[in-house]
Design a protein around this motif. Structure first.
Motif, PDB file in Angstrom:
ATOM      1  N   CYS A   1      25.148  23.872 -38.793  1.00  0.00           N
ATOM      2  CA  CYS A   1      26.608  24.277 -37.610  1.00  0.00           C
ATOM      3  C   CYS A   1      26.032  25.014 -36.613  1.00  0.00           C
ATOM      4  O   CYS A   1      24.936  25.166 -36.139  1.00  0.00           O
ATOM      5  CB  CYS A   1      26.298  26.455 -38.200  1.00  0.00           C
ATOM      6  N   ILE A   2      27.319  24.088 -35.734  1.00  0.00           N
ATOM      7  CA  ILE A   2      26.580  25.190 -34.749  1.00  0.00           C
ATOM      8  C   ILE A   2      28.055  25.662 -33.805  1.00  0.00           C
ATOM      9  O   ILE A   2      29.110  25.409 -33.775  1.00  0.00           O
ATOM     10  CB  ILE A   2      26.819  23.296 -33.821  1.00  0.00           C
ATOM     11  N   ILE A   3      27.323  26.739 -33.035  1.00  0.00           N
ATOM     12  CA  ILE A   3      28.017  27.723 -32.914  1.00  0.00           C
ATOM     13  C   ILE A   3      28.131  28.034 -30.896  1.00  0.00           C
ATOM     14  O   ILE A   3      27.701  27.619 -30.555  1.00  0.00           O
ATOM     15  CB  ILE A   3      27.421  29.325 -32.899  1.00  0.00           C
ATOM     16  N   ASN A   4      29.968  28.025 -31.138  1.00  0.00           N
ATOM     17  CA  ASN A   4      30.272  27.787 -29.450  1.00  0.00           C
ATOM     18  C   ASN A   4      31.061  29.493 -29.054  1.00  0.00           C
ATOM     19  O   ASN A   4      32.012  28.915 -29.741  1.00  0.00           O
ATOM     20  CB  ASN A   4      31.407  26.379 -29.376  1.00  0.00           C
ATOM     21  N   THR A   5      30.570  28.908 -27.953  1.00  0.00           N
ATOM     22  CA  THR A   5      32.251  30.428 -27.463  1.00  0.00           C
ATOM     23  C   THR A   5      32.812  28.911 -26.420  1.00  0.00           C
ATOM     24  O   THR A   5      32.056  28.548 -26.056  1.00  0.00           O
ATOM     25  CB  THR A   5      30.981  31.002 -26.529  1.00  0.00           C
ATOM     26  N   PRO A   6      33.536  30.039 -25.536  1.00  0.00           N
ATOM     27  CA  PRO A   6      34.440  29.202 -24.599  1.00  0.00           C
ATOM     28  C   PRO A   6      33.616  28.483 -23.716  1.00  0.00           C
ATOM     29  O   PRO A   6      32.878  30.066 -23.006  1.00  0.00           O
ATOM     30  CB  PRO A   6      35.478  30.020 -24.235  1.00  0.00           C
ATOM     31  N   SER A   7      34.069  28.130 -23.050  1.00  0.00           N
ATOM     32  CA  SER A   7      32.868  27.534 -22.069  1.00  0.00           C
ATOM     33  C   SER A   7      33.452  26.694 -20.680  1.00  0.00           C
ATOM     34  O   SER A   7      34.745  26.415 -20.906  1.00  0.00           O
ATOM     35  CB  SER A   7      32.907  26.226 -22.162  1.00  0.00           C
ATOM     36  N   GLU A   8      32.772  27.073 -19.890  1.00  0.00           N
ATOM     37  CA  GLU A   8      33.905  26.247 -18.089  1.00  0.00           C
ATOM     38  C   GLU A   8      34.080  24.837 -18.485  1.00  0.00           C
ATOM     39  O   GLU A   8      33.619  24.118 -19.070  1.00  0.00           O
ATOM     40  CB  GLU A   8      32.783  26.600 -16.891  1.00  0.00           C
ATOM     41  N   GLY A   9      34.326  24.495 -17.165  1.00  0.00           N
ATOM     42  CA  GLY A   9      34.435  22.950 -17.293  1.00  0.00           C
ATOM     43  C   GLY A   9      33.710  21.941 -16.679  1.00  0.00           C
ATOM     44  O   GLY A   9      32.111  22.738 -16.500  1.00  0.00           O
ATOM     45  N   ALA A  10      34.924  20.834 -16.056  1.00  0.00           N
ATOM     46  CA  ALA A  10      32.977  20.113 -15.378  1.00  0.00           C
ATOM     47  C   ALA A  10      32.435  21.049 -14.289  1.00  0.00           C
ATOM     48  O   ALA A  10      32.602  20.985 -13.623  1.00  0.00           O
ATOM     49  CB  ALA A  10      33.299  18.603 -15.403  1.00  0.00           C
ATOM     50  N   LYS A  11      30.953  20.276 -14.270  1.00  0.00           N
ATOM     51  CA  LYS A  11      30.351  20.998 -12.827  1.00  0.00           C
ATOM     52  C   LYS A  11      28.854  19.913 -13.106  1.00  0.00           C
ATOM     53  O   LYS A  11      28.688  19.625 -13.354  1.00  0.00           O
ATOM     54  CB  LYS A  11      29.768  22.069 -13.142  1.00  0.00           C
ATOM     55  N   LEU A  12      28.917  19.913 -11.305  1.00  0.00           N
ATOM     56  CA  LEU A  12      27.495  19.239 -10.723  1.00  0.00           C
ATOM     57  C   LEU A  12      26.370  19.509 -10.855  1.00  0.00           C
ATOM     58  O   LEU A  12      26.312  21.156 -10.976  1.00  0.00           O
ATOM     59  CB  LEU A  12      27.884  18.975  -8.993  1.00  0.00           C
ATOM     60  N   SER A  13      25.247  19.030 -11.088  1.00  0.00           N
ATOM     61  CA  SER A  13      24.238  19.497 -12.014  1.00  0.00           C
ATOM     62  C   SER A  13      22.597  19.291 -10.479  1.00  0.00           C
ATOM     63  O   SER A  13      23.181  17.516 -10.404  1.00  0.00           O
ATOM     64  CB  SER A  13      23.461  19.191 -12.547  1.00  0.00           C
ATOM     65  N   THR A  14      22.074  19.872 -10.400  1.00  0.00           N
ATOM     66  CA  THR A  14      20.450  19.022  -9.640  1.00  0.00           C
ATOM     67  C   THR A  14      19.651  18.430 -10.109  1.00  0.00           C
ATOM     68  O   THR A  14      18.654  18.074  -9.952  1.00  0.00           O
ATOM     69  CB  THR A  14      20.214  20.356  -8.767  1.00  0.00           C
ATOM     70  N   THR A  15      19.944  18.712 -11.673  1.00  0.00           N
ATOM     71  CA  THR A  15      18.887  18.023 -12.601  1.00  0.00           C
ATOM     72  C   THR A  15      19.113  16.431 -12.642  1.00  0.00           C
ATOM     73  O   THR A  15      19.793  16.528 -13.487  1.00  0.00           O
ATOM     74  CB  THR A  15      18.537  19.018 -14.050  1.00  0.00           C
ATOM     75  N   HIS A  16      18.734  15.385 -12.086  1.00  0.00           N
ATOM     76  CA  HIS A  16      19.258  13.634 -12.497  1.00  0.00           C
ATOM     77  C   HIS A  16      18.063  13.698 -13.838  1.00  0.00           C
ATOM     78  O   HIS A  16      16.835  14.563 -14.269  1.00  0.00           O
ATOM     79  CB  HIS A  16      19.252  12.989 -11.345  1.00  0.00           C
ATOM     80  N   LEU A  17      19.231  12.505 -14.652  1.00  0.00           N
ATOM     81  CA  LEU A  17      18.626  11.788 -15.779  1.00  0.00           C
ATOM     82  C   LEU A  17      17.095  11.196 -15.260  1.00  0.00           C
ATOM     83  O   LEU A  17      16.552  10.814 -16.367  1.00  0.00           O
ATOM     84  CB  LEU A  17      19.005  11.681 -16.420  1.00  0.00           C
ATOM     85  N   PHE A  18      17.449  10.073 -14.101  1.00  0.00           N
ATOM     86  CA  PHE A  18      16.004   9.457 -13.937  1.00  0.00           C
ATOM     87  C   PHE A  18      16.139  10.028 -12.573  1.00  0.00           C
ATOM     88  O   PHE A  18      16.573  10.278 -11.706  1.00  0.00           O
ATOM     89  CB  PHE A  18      16.367   7.992 -14.079  1.00  0.00           C
TER      90      PHE A  18
END
Ligand code: PMV
Length: 325
Positions: free
Chosen positions: A308-325
């Protein structure tokens, strides 16, 4: 420049199935959704002169078909920004892809915001939503916050999604019930084309406007019973179109149907829960937060549910400062 964005997948309450325009991904009807807190994609994009080709890595893998779709989207963004540099794209999902949980929605929303920003553009939500739609239709709904309507529009410029209410408007929960990791047999893009072959599709379109008005009314009034009843029957109606298409599209597995019956049975016994389902075997169960504990407890007895994955309503797309590479 290197930029990273996080975007959440969304669940459609009234569905996008069938298009007015296949290439521009303009839907046959307007539709309504909610962003999901725990199903999301993080994507880092870097345009640089040192890259000789676009390199696309999704969940640690390179896939030819996915690469083609992402490169087409990058080309649209490069053209808009007036740049020619190649890109490195790395993307990570918190959930299984291609099983009907709308990874293309969160994926193309995150890609759009990260790539547009990395290309030096600053776009408003409406323009981002239009661009995301060109990558994957339902991705346009993952750009704005919370509860969202995608207005079908008549042209590319008028077909976009906007926020009807922020995430804290209503304390409802979407519990994803994973029944299998099996990939869907017919990709959604091909499925949309078949909608018009169902004898019921045109009749459905005649009623979508009224359905959307009612859906927004129930969300506004936080009338969960009317809302859930509408959402469940809407999902079944979309699947009736799929099943009666030529050739027929059956996305469910036996466990999917078993769970639908279980949910209806639990509802008869006084638990106010409803289901919806997309192009896959996994179900989404909707309930009010005050009933979450009981719902999770009752669902925990059903051995056919893998996770089961429990989801609440969420915000839309946002920029992040944590890069994947
Ligand atoms: O955006 P697509 O092409 O993956 O289509 C999404 C189709 C459904 O998930 C079945 C319905 C919807 O509105 O999300």
């Amino acid at each position: 420049m290197k930029c990273t964005a996080v975007a959440h997948s969304n669940i459609a309450f009234t569905k996008y199935w069938g298009k007015q325009d296949e290439v521009l991904r303009i839907p046959a009807n307007s539709n309504i959704s909610m962003n999901l807190s725990d199903l999301y994609t993080t994507t880092t994009v870097e345009f640089h002169t040192s890259y000789s080709v676009d390199e696309i890595i999704i969940d640690g893998k390179k896939d030819e078909k996915e690469t083609q779709r992402v490169v087409t989207h990058l080309n649209t963004i490069r053209k808009k920004a007036g740049i020619t540099q190649q890109a490195k794209v790395m993307s990570q999902n918190t959930f299984p892809t291609s099983t009907g949980l709308s990874s293309s929605a969160s994926g193309f929303a995150a890609l759009t915001l990260a790539a547009v920003t990395a290309a030096g553009l600053q776009l408003k939500d409406k323009e981002l939503s239009i661009l995301a739609r060109l990558g994957s239709g339902s991705a346009c709904r993952s750009i704005p916050d919370g509860f969202v309507e995608w207005v079908k529009g008549e042209s590319s410029e008028s077909s976009y999604a906007y926020s009807i209410y922020p995430k804290n408007h209503w304390d409802i929960v979407d519990i994803v019930l994973i029944v299998s990791d099996e990939k869907k047999i017919v990709p959604t893009t091909d499925g949309h084309k078949l909608a018009w072959t169902s004898p019921f599709f045109k009749d459905r379109l005649l009623r979508m406007n009224e359905k959307n008005i009612l859906c927004k009314k129930y969300i506004a009034e936080r009338d969960f019973k009317s809302f859930g009843t509408l959402v469940e029957s809407e999902a079944l109606e979309m699947h009736a179109v799929m099943i009666t298409s030529k050739p027929s599209l059956i996305y469910w597995l036996p466990h999917t149907v078993f769970l639908m019956k279980q949910i209806q049975f639990m509802r008869k016994n006084g638990l106010e829960i409803y289901f919806t389902v997309n192009t896959g075997q996994d179900l989404h169960v909707l309930c009010e937060k005050k009933h979450l504990k009981r719902a999770v407890h009752e669902l925990s007895y059903i051995k056919e549910i893998k996770k089961c994955i429990i989801n609440t309503p969420s915000e839309g797309a946002k920029l992040s400062t944590t890069h994947l590479f």
